[in-house]
Design an enzyme around this catalytic site. Sequence first.
Site, PDB file in Angstrom:
ATOM      1  N   ASN A 112      90.214  37.599  51.865  1.00  0.00           N
ATOM      2  CA  ASN A 112      90.520  36.170  51.840  1.00  0.00           C
ATOM      3  C   ASN A 112      89.195  35.418  51.814  1.00  0.00           C
ATOM      4  O   ASN A 112      88.513  35.325  52.830  1.00  0.00           O
ATOM      5  CB  ASN A 112      91.345  35.828  53.094  1.00  0.00           C
ATOM      6  CG  ASN A 112      91.582  34.340  53.259  1.00  0.00           C
ATOM      7  OD1 ASN A 112      91.319  33.550  52.351  1.00  0.00           O
ATOM      8  ND2 ASN A 112      92.081  33.954  54.427  1.00  0.00           N
ATOM      9  N   LYS A 120      88.649  32.340  51.435  1.00  0.00           N
ATOM     10  CA  LYS A 120      88.751  30.992  52.021  1.00  0.00           C
ATOM     11  C   LYS A 120      88.025  29.977  51.114  1.00  0.00           C
ATOM     12  O   LYS A 120      87.988  30.158  49.906  1.00  0.00           O
ATOM     13  CB  LYS A 120      88.221  30.989  53.465  1.00  0.00           C
ATOM     14  CG  LYS A 120      88.903  32.072  54.313  1.00  0.00           C
ATOM     15  CD  LYS A 120      88.649  31.939  55.796  1.00  0.00           C
ATOM     16  CE  LYS A 120      89.373  33.079  56.525  1.00  0.00           C
ATOM     17  NZ  LYS A 120      89.219  32.987  57.979  1.00  0.00           N
ATOM     18  N   HIS A 178      98.650  31.099  56.717  1.00  0.00           N
ATOM     19  CA  HIS A 178      97.422  31.485  57.413  1.00  0.00           C
ATOM     20  C   HIS A 178      97.216  30.545  58.610  1.00  0.00           C
ATOM     21  O   HIS A 178      97.543  29.360  58.529  1.00  0.00           O
ATOM     22  CB  HIS A 178      96.223  31.412  56.456  1.00  0.00           C
ATOM     23  CG  HIS A 178      94.986  31.994  57.048  1.00  0.00           C
ATOM     24  ND1 HIS A 178      94.194  31.282  57.911  1.00  0.00           N
ATOM     25  CD2 HIS A 178      94.442  33.228  56.948  1.00  0.00           C
ATOM     26  CE1 HIS A 178      93.192  32.060  58.317  1.00  0.00           C
ATOM     27  NE2 HIS A 178      93.321  33.242  57.744  1.00  0.00           N
ATOM     28  N   GLU A 197      94.768  29.019  59.664  1.00  0.00           N
ATOM     29  CA  GLU A 197      93.997  27.807  59.368  1.00  0.00           C
ATOM     30  C   GLU A 197      94.890  26.743  58.711  1.00  0.00           C
ATOM     31  O   GLU A 197      94.685  25.544  58.902  1.00  0.00           O
ATOM     32  CB  GLU A 197      92.787  28.161  58.479  1.00  0.00           C
ATOM     33  CG  GLU A 197      91.706  28.840  59.311  1.00  0.00           C
ATOM     34  CD  GLU A 197      90.878  29.867  58.576  1.00  0.00           C
ATOM     35  OE1 GLU A 197      90.873  29.869  57.330  1.00  0.00           O
ATOM     36  OE2 GLU A 197      90.229  30.695  59.249  1.00  0.00           O
ATOM     37  N   GLU A 210      97.445  38.340  62.553  1.00  0.00           N
ATOM     38  CA  GLU A 210      96.079  37.863  62.774  1.00  0.00           C
ATOM     39  C   GLU A 210      96.022  37.068  64.071  1.00  0.00           C
ATOM     40  O   GLU A 210      96.360  35.878  64.081  1.00  0.00           O
ATOM     41  CB  GLU A 210      95.643  36.962  61.616  1.00  0.00           C
ATOM     42  CG  GLU A 210      95.674  37.647  60.264  1.00  0.00           C
ATOM     43  CD  GLU A 210      94.732  36.970  59.290  1.00  0.00           C
ATOM     44  OE1 GLU A 210      93.825  37.645  58.790  1.00  0.00           O
ATOM     45  OE2 GLU A 210      94.888  35.750  59.051  1.00  0.00           O
ATOM     46  N   GLY A 239      87.307  35.044  62.647  1.00  0.00           N
ATOM     47  CA  GLY A 239      85.995  34.434  62.467  1.00  0.00           C
ATOM     48  C   GLY A 239      85.175  34.351  63.750  1.00  0.00           C
ATOM     49  O   GLY A 239      84.143  33.695  63.783  1.00  0.00           O
ATOM     50  N   SER A 291      88.238  39.446  62.208  1.00  0.00           N
ATOM     51  CA  SER A 291      86.941  40.114  62.396  1.00  0.00           C
ATOM     52  C   SER A 291      86.944  41.598  62.030  1.00  0.00           C
ATOM     53  O   SER A 291      86.292  42.411  62.683  1.00  0.00           O
ATOM     54  CB  SER A 291      86.428  39.910  63.827  1.00  0.00           C
ATOM     55  OG  SER A 291      86.242  38.526  64.084  1.00  0.00           O
TER      56      SER A 291
HETATM   57  P1  PGA Z   1      87.792  36.980  59.552  1.00  0.00           P
HETATM   58  O1  PGA Z   1      89.055  36.192  58.944  1.00  0.00           O
HETATM   59  O2  PGA Z   1      87.841  38.373  58.980  1.00  0.00           O
HETATM   60  O3  PGA Z   1      86.606  36.194  59.123  1.00  0.00           O
HETATM   61  O4  PGA Z   1      87.988  36.997  61.041  1.00  0.00           O
HETATM   62  C1  PGA Z   1      90.285  36.829  58.776  1.00  0.00           C
HETATM   63  C2  PGA Z   1      91.275  35.861  58.173  1.00  0.00           C
HETATM   64  O5  PGA Z   1      91.254  34.672  58.518  1.00  0.00           O
HETATM   65  O6  PGA Z   1      92.105  36.251  57.321  1.00  0.00           O
END
Ligand code: PGA
Length: 255
Positions: free
Chosen positions: A12, A14, A99, A101, A171, A177, A217
């Site tokens: 992803n 983003k 997601h 976010e 997640e 992140g 992560s």
């Molecule tokens: P990350 O994000 O691997 O940077 O923690 C995962 C995601 O949001 O899909």
Amino acid sequence: MDKVRKLLIAGNWKMNKTVAEALSLAGDLQRELGLVKEVDIVICPPFTALSEVSKLILDSKSIRLGAQDMSQHNFGAYTGDICAGMLKEFSVRYVILGHSERRQFAKESDALINAKTKAALAASLKPIVCVGETLTEREANLTEKVVDTQITGCLAGLTKDQMDEVVIAYEPVWAIGTGKTATSQQAQEVHQFIRKRITALFDDAVAKRVRILYGGSVKPANTRELMSQRDVDGALVGGASLEARSFSDIVKNSI
Ligand code: PGA
């Protein structure tokens, strides 16, 4: 790795990568991963790069294209939105929905994610439906309750056949992140719980087939341990998918 379900590793990207940067990364990945058959690989660039990246990986045997979101509507006066039909023009096969976010910043609800999931399926796109609890919810022992509500809401009204096209991504919001990965045991516990809920909502056969990805992560160093868990069927990778080396290593470490 000997797994019941074929693993899926999705990147992803983003809101990162210009078209030129996206082409460079996709080209590197194609060179690194072009011959991989053991796991399914999906990259999800921003909308603006889908057209060019799609041309670049058109003949790829291993890498498929995904989008990061889509509208629940098929067309019309929805300024700024992108519909399934537009994604299909670029041979997009997967779409990330709900997601955390988008739940957080765009206030997406389970009902909206459910509508998007249905629209994706109607257009033969495979939805990657994201669920996961916040740190406060985990600390209040609400993980299962929260994930159950999200699963039930997001998948409401889907048929068993449709569920064969759906991918679920667990997640934990506190692990996205932040560099804090759920331990493989924490991941396994929630994945197993999700599969149990899929059995209750659909049936055992559907639950045995559905792929449940872990996200938060994920990096080359923790991939093998996470993927070795019985109910972990792949990864949704954010930060570590922005660089060819780390994403390729995640894929390779999952084989
Ligand atoms: P990350 O994000 O691997 O940077 O923690 C995962 C995601 O949001 O899909």
